[in-house]
Design a protein around this motif. Structure first.
Motif, PDB file in Angstrom:
ATOM      1  N   ILE A 166       0.860  -1.188   0.000  1.00 20.38           N
ATOM      2  CA  ILE A 166       0.000   0.000   0.000  1.00 20.38           C
ATOM      3  C   ILE A 166       0.891   1.232   0.000  1.00 20.38           C
ATOM      4  N   GLN A 167       0.662   2.118  -0.959  1.00 22.44           N
ATOM      5  CA  GLN A 167       1.411   3.363  -1.079  1.00 22.44           C
ATOM      6  C   GLN A 167       0.455   4.534  -0.862  1.00 22.44           C
ATOM      7  N   SER A 168       0.943   5.551  -0.149  1.00 24.24           N
ATOM      8  CA  SER A 168       0.129   6.732   0.155  1.00 24.24           C
ATOM      9  C   SER A 168       0.411   7.853  -0.832  1.00 24.24           C
ATOM     10  N   PHE A 169      -0.646   8.501  -1.276  1.00 27.75           N
ATOM     11  CA  PHE A 169      -0.573   9.672  -2.148  1.00 27.75           C
ATOM     12  C   PHE A 169      -1.475  10.732  -1.520  1.00 27.75           C
ATOM     13  N   GLY A 170      -0.867  11.681  -0.804  1.00 25.81           N
ATOM     14  CA  GLY A 170      -1.669  12.619  -0.053  1.00 25.81           C
ATOM     15  C   GLY A 170      -2.442  11.866   1.010  1.00 25.81           C
ATOM     16  N   ASP A 171      -3.748  12.073   1.043  1.00 25.91           N
ATOM     17  CA  ASP A 171      -4.560  11.376   2.030  1.00 25.91           C
ATOM     18  C   ASP A 171      -5.213  10.120   1.474  1.00 25.91           C
ATOM     19  N   LYS A 172      -4.800   9.699   0.282  1.00 22.80           N
ATOM     20  CA  LYS A 172      -5.345   8.491  -0.332  1.00 22.80           C
ATOM     21  C   LYS A 172      -4.314   7.368  -0.303  1.00 22.80           C
ATOM     22  N   ARG A 173      -4.812   6.136  -0.153  1.00 18.08           N
ATOM     23  CA  ARG A 173      -3.936   4.969  -0.086  1.00 18.08           C
ATOM     24  C   ARG A 173      -4.293   4.013  -1.218  1.00 18.08           C
ATOM     25  N   VAL A 174      -3.270   3.640  -1.988  1.00 17.45           N
ATOM     26  CA  VAL A 174      -3.456   2.773  -3.152  1.00 17.45           C
ATOM     27  C   VAL A 174      -2.730   1.455  -2.900  1.00 17.45           C
TER      28      VAL A 174
END
Length: 524
Positions: free
Chosen positions: A151-159
């Motif tokens: 899981i990688q975080s981009f801002g407040d979103k997690r992908v």
């Protein structure tokens, strides 16, 4: 005193104004961050097309510098093999380049197994990026060797990026899954494949993933085990998008219904950086597009320097001229279709002649998928031969009954006229394929004394020269139990190079101007 009160008042106003301005600025930054989109750049089946890596990284850098989106790069497999840079370094050059790209997630392709699993594990320990694969296990292990997802975080979103490689790899690269005593050492869990992917999706969601991206090396075409990327989507739920590989398809976005009825996009970029894929996540929507590599002008200087260093290291090895030729050695047609996987070509004739002559065998076989790149007319270098035959395997000579040879031909041609990497090129042998009945007939072997062809005797023992892949079973089991009586001690490309230098005296003659009529195909 009054003056002091006025000063204090003005100070309060100024500080208050600054505070309001500061709050406004912070709110603006927060708003900007929350409105930024996510861009995932993806590639699949690069197969040692090393010049594209700098553009992939450069485009990622340019997007990040624009501050309008978070950008990252991911890989859907088949990067270690398929060209000279992978072959002569056994994958190390490719890992060196990819380490400097900076991937957020990488999954395995079937060709990552070409050098064997110990080599795979060793190489990928140095890639400096998360390697994910939900269905690759050491036999007997309770957990997959690589994590199922990251899981990688981009801002407040997690992908979440989940990895999956087609279980058919256990057929395509069968030799890699067994130890020297023919004991199964590794597995891709074909019986549990969909369940393992679903479990990874569920776990990633429970861990807080906002989006689930499947890095899939499964492909668009249904394989012998019954898997393809569309069936994978239909058998699972909770995946948001599939970044696919394996079949070398060029697909901006296919629409497939998942198990719970949602429409999921499946996409592929082709092969060897024909395109770079772009997944845009914005306002809860996911869309995929393909960017032709020639339209991308950005570069990453660090990656370019690494690629240039690899090319320099390769040059000393690959520039040696082996022979000259007035004829191109054909692997693909004008539209880059691998016709060597569905008909006789002069490249197939040459490679199998080399194996047979240098090993002293009665006949020779090579699967069309074992010969990857054409060789242009003119000076033929060691690098050209390496690109033609890039796989890290020796040539074996086995003893086989004629009926086993016939069965190997039948199994290798059962999909003709559909192009298939199992298609058998041959030397010292002629045969006819019947595409409707999926049979072979008129199998003849060359008489060494007269040079004429006589019927192959089903009950007679013949010596057969072939690669380790063919000998190990690979796509068929007809020759797997045959006794090995000789091993080349050198790789298949070196056997071809030696044949060109010593047997043909550095000149590829007119006999290889076109296919020699060893394989006849009848639509009956």
């Amino acid at each position: 005193m009054m003056r002091q009160k006025h000063l204090l008042a003005w100070s309060a106003i100024l500080l208050g104004g600054w505070a309001l301005s500061s709050c406004s600025s912070k709110r603006h930054v927060a708003d900007t961050k929350s409105s930024k989109s996510i861009v995932i750049l993806y590639e699949n089946d690069v197969h040692c097309g090393i010049d594209g890596y700098t553009k992939l990284a450069g485009l990622r850098d340019a997007i990040n510098q624009s501050d309008t989106a978070w950008a990252a790069v991911v890989c859907s497999g088949d990067f270690l093999q398929g060209g000279t840079s992978g072959a002569i370094s056994r994958g190390q050059y490719i890992v060196d380049i990819m380490r400097n790209v900076g991937y957020k997630a990488i999954t395995l392709g079937n060709h990552e197994f070409d050098y064997g699993v110990p080599r795979l594990k060793n190489l990928l320990s140095g890639v400096n990026a998360p390697v994910v694969c939900a269905n690759f296990y050491d036999v007997g292990a309770e957990k997959s060797y690589f994590p199922a997802y990251v899981i990688q975080s981009f801002g407040d979103k997690r992908v979440a990026f989940i990895g999956a490689v087609t279980p058919e790899t256990m057929i395509l690269e069968e030799y890699a899954f067994y130890d020297s005593h023919d004991n199964l050492s590794y597995t891709l869990k074909p019986d549990d494949f969909y369940a393992l992917i679903q479990q990874a999706v569920d776990n990633a969601r429970q861990e807080g993933a906002d989006y689930v991206v499947l890095l899939s090396h499964v492909g668009e075409s249904t394989q012998s085990m019954g898997f393809d990327s569309h069936r994978l989507v239909q058998a699972t739920k909770g995946i948001d998008v599939v970044l696919d590989g394996h079949s070398h398809s060029v697909i901006p976005h296919d629409k497939v219904s998942s198990l719970d009825g949602k429409t999921i996009e499946v996409t592929q970029t082709g092969t060897q950086f024909a395109n770079i894929g772009k997944l845009l996540i914005k306002d809860g929507r996911l869309t995929t597009t393909l960017l032709p590599i020639e339209t991308i002008k950005h570069e990453n200087l660090k990656v370019t320097a690494t690629t240039d260093s690899v090319k320099a290291a390769m040059a000393a090895i690959v520039s040696r001229v082996i022979c000259t030729s007035d004829y191109e050695l054909v692997v693909v047609d004008e539209s880059d279709e691998y016709i060597i996987r569905g008909q006789e070509t002069n490249a197939g004739d040459l490679a199998t002649d080399a194996y047979r002559m240098m090993m002293g065998a009665d006949i020779s076989l090579e699967n069309g998928g074992g010969l990857r790149n054409p060789v242009k007319a003119g000076n033929i270098t060691y690098g050209d031969i390496t690109a033609l035959s890039p796989y890290d395997q020796q040539v074996y000579m086995i003893e086989a009954l004629g009926k086993d040879v016939i069965e190997a031909l039948r199994q290798g041609t059962k999909n003709t006229p559909v192009l298939d990497g199992n298609f058998p090129q041959c030397s010292g042998l002629k045969y006819t394929i019947h595409t409707n009945s999926h049979t072979v007939s008129d199998v003849k072997v060359e008489d060494k004394e007269t040079g004429t062809y006589v019927d192959l005797d089903p009950d007679k023992t013949y010596t057969v020269a072939l690669t380790a892949y063919y000998r190990g079973g690979g796509f068929n089991n007809a020759l797997k139990s045959c006794r090995v009586i000789k091993v080349s001690g050198t790789l298949s490309r070196d056997v071809i190079a030696e044949y060109l230098e010593t047997k043909l005296n550095g000149k590829l003659g007119s006999v290889y101007a076109k296919p020699q009529g060893r394989i006849t195909i009848l639509n009956d």
